[in-house]
Design an enzyme around this catalytic site. Structure first.
Site, PDB file in Angstrom:
ATOM      1  N   SER A   1      18.201   2.543   1.953  1.00 25.77           N
ATOM      2  CA  SER A   1      18.107   3.985   1.732  1.00 25.77           C
ATOM      3  C   SER A   1      19.517   4.548   1.611  1.00 25.77           C
ATOM      4  CB  SER A   1      17.411   4.628   2.930  1.00 25.77           C
ATOM      5  OG  SER A   1      17.635   6.029   2.914  1.00 25.77           O
ATOM      6  N   SER A   2      19.663   5.635   0.864  1.00 28.29           N
ATOM      7  CA  SER A   2      21.003   6.207   0.685  1.00 28.29           C
ATOM      8  C   SER A   2      21.523   6.843   1.972  1.00 28.29           C
ATOM      9  CB  SER A   2      20.992   7.243  -0.445  1.00 28.29           C
ATOM     10  OG  SER A   2      20.078   8.276  -0.160  1.00 28.29           O
ATOM     11  N   CYS A   3      20.662   6.972   3.007  1.00 25.72           N
ATOM     12  CA  CYS A   3      21.145   7.567   4.256  1.00 25.72           C
ATOM     13  C   CYS A   3      21.994   6.590   5.068  1.00 25.72           C
ATOM     14  CB  CYS A   3      19.999   8.107   5.092  1.00 25.72           C
ATOM     15  SG  CYS A   3      18.908   6.833   5.672  1.00 25.72           S
TER      16      CYS A   3
ATOM     17  N   TYR B   1      17.189   5.566  11.904  1.00 23.47           N
ATOM     18  CA  TYR B   1      16.629   4.931  10.708  1.00 23.47           C
ATOM     19  C   TYR B   1      17.756   4.291   9.886  1.00 23.47           C
ATOM     20  CZ  TYR B   1      14.368   4.731   6.080  1.00 23.47           C
ATOM     21  OH  TYR B   1      13.875   4.330   4.857  1.00 23.47           O
TER      22      TYR B   1
ATOM     23  N   HIS C   1       8.612  13.835   2.937  1.00 22.30           N
ATOM     24  CA  HIS C   1       9.882  14.234   2.319  1.00 22.30           C
ATOM     25  C   HIS C   1       9.692  15.554   1.570  1.00 22.30           C
ATOM     26  CE1 HIS C   1      10.708   9.865   2.846  1.00 22.30           C
ATOM     27  NE2 HIS C   1      11.880  10.340   3.197  1.00 22.30           N
TER      28      HIS C   1
ATOM     29  N   LYS D   1      18.414   0.356   8.706  1.00 19.88           N
ATOM     30  CA  LYS D   1      18.605  -0.066   7.312  1.00 19.88           C
ATOM     31  C   LYS D   1      19.950  -0.779   7.124  1.00 19.88           C
ATOM     32  CE  LYS D   1      14.748   1.138   5.376  1.00 19.88           C
ATOM     33  NZ  LYS D   1      13.871   0.096   4.807  1.00 19.88           N
TER      34      LYS D   1
ATOM     35  N   ARG E   1       0.830  -1.221   0.000  1.00 20.46           N
ATOM     36  CA  ARG E   1       0.000   0.000   0.000  1.00 20.46           C
ATOM     37  C   ARG E   1       0.857   1.261   0.000  1.00 20.46           C
ATOM     38  NH1 ARG E   1      -5.339  -1.119   3.243  1.00 20.46           N
ATOM     39  NH2 ARG E   1      -6.419  -2.270   1.603  1.00 20.46           N
TER      40      ARG E   1
HETATM   41  O1  GFB Z   1      13.233  15.090   1.876  1.00 21.79           O
HETATM   42  P1  GFB Z   1      13.955  15.353   3.155  1.00 21.79           P
HETATM   43  O2  GFB Z   1      13.141  15.370   4.365  1.00 21.79           O
HETATM   44  O3  GFB Z   1      15.062  14.231   3.187  1.00 21.79           O
HETATM   45  O4  GFB Z   1      14.722  16.761   3.059  1.00 21.79           O
HETATM   46  P2  GFB Z   1      16.559  14.033   3.652  1.00 21.79           P
HETATM   47  C1  GFB Z   1      15.610  17.079   2.033  1.00 21.79           C
HETATM   48  C2  GFB Z   1      16.064  18.521   2.133  1.00 21.79           C
HETATM   49  O5  GFB Z   1      14.953  19.360   1.778  1.00 21.79           O
HETATM   50  C3  GFB Z   1      16.516  18.987   3.523  1.00 21.79           C
HETATM   51  C4  GFB Z   1      14.811  20.388   2.725  1.00 21.79           C
HETATM   52  O6  GFB Z   1      17.626  19.823   3.391  1.00 21.79           O
HETATM   53  C5  GFB Z   1      15.300  19.760   4.028  1.00 21.79           C
HETATM   54  O7  GFB Z   1      15.623  20.756   4.980  1.00 21.79           O
HETATM   55  N1  GFB Z   1      13.408  20.855   2.768  1.00 21.79           N
HETATM   56  C6  GFB Z   1      12.973  22.081   2.375  1.00 21.79           C
HETATM   57  C7  GFB Z   1      12.340  20.169   3.222  1.00 21.79           C
HETATM   58  N2  GFB Z   1      11.661  22.213   2.601  1.00 21.79           N
HETATM   59  C8  GFB Z   1      11.237  21.046   3.122  1.00 21.79           C
HETATM   60  C9  GFB Z   1       9.963  20.576   3.556  1.00 21.79           C
HETATM   61  O8  GFB Z   1       8.954  21.259   3.518  1.00 21.79           O
HETATM   62  N3  GFB Z   1       9.889  19.285   4.002  1.00 21.79           N
HETATM   63  C10 GFB Z   1      11.005  18.469   4.044  1.00 21.79           C
HETATM   64  N4  GFB Z   1      10.860  17.203   4.473  1.00 21.79           N
HETATM   65  N5  GFB Z   1      12.235  18.905   3.684  1.00 21.79           N
HETATM   66  C11 GFB Z   1      15.495  11.923   4.691  1.00 21.79           C
HETATM   67  C12 GFB Z   1      15.851  11.052   5.844  1.00 21.79           C
HETATM   68  O9  GFB Z   1      16.439  12.911   4.706  1.00 21.79           O
HETATM   69  O10 GFB Z   1      15.598  11.267   3.438  1.00 21.79           O
HETATM   70  C13 GFB Z   1      15.339   9.681   5.741  1.00 21.79           C
HETATM   71  O11 GFB Z   1      15.516  11.710   7.046  1.00 21.79           O
HETATM   72  C14 GFB Z   1      15.497   9.066   4.365  1.00 21.79           C
HETATM   73  O12 GFB Z   1      15.975   8.888   6.673  1.00 21.79           O
HETATM   74  C15 GFB Z   1      15.048  10.012   3.305  1.00 21.79           C
HETATM   75  O13 GFB Z   1      16.831   8.722   4.142  1.00 21.79           O
HETATM   76  C16 GFB Z   1      15.286   9.480   1.907  1.00 21.79           C
HETATM   77  O14 GFB Z   1      17.293  13.615   2.442  1.00 21.79           O
HETATM   78  O15 GFB Z   1      17.170  15.186   4.372  1.00 21.79           O
END
Ligand code: GFB
Length: 324
Positions: free
Chosen positions: A110-112, A139, A182, A143, A15
């Site tokens: 995940s790439s993290c 997280y 994200h 992984k 889902r």
């Molecule tokens: O997508 P995101 O949360 O993933 O954030 P990460 C990516 C970048 O976008 C960061 C910026 O630098 C955020 O500060 N950003 C700007 C925002 N505006 C926004 C918003 O409104 N929402 C969000 N979410 N970000 C995650 C990991 O990290 O990526 C997980 O925490 C996982 O573990 C995932 O690996 C793929 O790449 O920073």
């Protein structure tokens, strides 16, 4: 050759964004025997229930796409949930698959998992060479444990359990929660609402300088099946000496500022974009080296502009139901 029509495939997490894309892709390729279970039918954090499920259903292949996922804020706010739930889901599904004699399994990471300051683009052998990014360390540790579980079953029991490490994914059926999602779904929603409400300004988290690589989930689904279908000798030759994992990405990244400009174009927002420095940036850059997968015959085909238009069309058509 794989007898797709008669191979029984279990997609865990069907889902979710990746699981639903996998089911669509498998069906399009001619897989006819796809097993799924909703959360109310099977709680993947319940070991006894997962083992009983595998005893009841003979399964040839497992795609482990079930996970607790979220963006930078959700990871930073609910670290216990992220490590706990993911460790349980993985240990239960991978362990039960082994006990039931399932020969092939694909684990989605995940790439993290790579160190915060790993050399860019990040190669598979950067794993465990440095300190992780703090916002999603729990997280990432879960992984990494998933990769090591697969590797260990291969080493100890001769299983053929493979792992794929996707870059940041987006697409239909994503989570569009304003805070916990994200960056792509968050910005699509925020810019869309600003256009609807005639707002002059949209705030984007952080400095706008971090760089990210984005992959459409349909490309991810296609990569997963490609990796699963590779014969064992080819996979082993490509993943020596770790017999482990392969990166999945486009090989291209952009700044969050550039992403915001593209989202503004796609949503038709013509106002001002401001950056909210009180929110975290996370890892400065996260670009995968995708040469191993290229060598195995797969490349991404959906560009960011096209992919964002597709995700936005899905969001508009499903705004009421979009998980939020
Ligand atoms: O997508 P995101 O949360 O993933 O954030 P990460 C990516 C970048 O976008 C960061 C910026 O630098 C955020 O500060 N950003 C700007 C925002 N505006 C926004 C918003 O409104 N929402 C969000 N979410 N970000 C995650 C990991 O990290 O990526 C997980 O925490 C996982 O573990 C995932 O690996 C793929 O790449 O920073």
């Amino acid at each position: 050759m794989i007898a797709r029509a008669t191979t029984r495939v279990f997609v865990a997490g069907h889902r979710g964004m990746v699981g639903s894309a996998l089911v669509r892709h498998l069906q399009a390729l001619g897989y006819e025997d796809i097993l799924t279970a909703t959360r109310s039918e099977l709680d993947l954090t319940d070991q006894a229930a997962v083992q009983a499920f595998f005893r009841r259903h003979p399964i040839d292949q497992v795609y482990l796409a079930a996970a607790k996922v979220g963006g930078i804020h959700a990871n930073n706010t609910y670290p216990a949930d992220f490590i706990h739930d993911n460790l349980l889901i993985q240990a239960n599904v991978i362990g039960a698959a082994h006990r039931a004699g399932v020969r092939k399994l694909l684990f989605l990471g995940s790439s993290c998992i790579y160190p915060k300051l790993a050399p860019q683009p990040m190669r598979e052998d950067a794993l465990l060479t440095g300190t992780l990014e703090a916002t999603n360390e729990p997280y990432a540790i879960a992984k990494i444990a998933g990769i090591k579980l697969c590797e260990s079953y291969n080493r100890q029991h001769g299983r053929d359990y493979r792992s794929v490490m996707p870059t940041n994914l987006y697409g239909p059926h994503d989570n569009y929660h304003p805070d916990n999602s994200h960056v792509i779904p968050a910005l699509l929603r925020r810019f869309h609402e600003a256009v609807q409400g005639g707002e002059p300004e949209v705030a984007v988290w952080g400095s706008g300088r971090p760089m990210r690589e984005f992959l459409h989930v349909d490309d991810m689904a296609s990569a997963c099946v490609h990796v699963m279908e590779l014969d064992e000798a080819t996979w082993r030759a490509a993943t020596q000496p770790m017999l482990s994992h392969v990166n999945v990405g486009t090989g291209q990244d952009c700044t969050i500022r550039e992403l915001a400009e593209t989202v503004a174009r796609v949503t038709g927002f013509e106002g001002r974009v401001v950056f909210d420095a009180s929110k975290p940036d996370g890892t400065p850059r996260k670009l995968l080296d995708v040469s191993r997968l290229r060598g195995l015959g797969w490349e991404a085909s959906i560009g960011l502009d096209e992919g964002l238009r597709d995700a936005y069309a899905w969001f508009r058509a499903n705004a009421q139901q979009a998980r939020a």
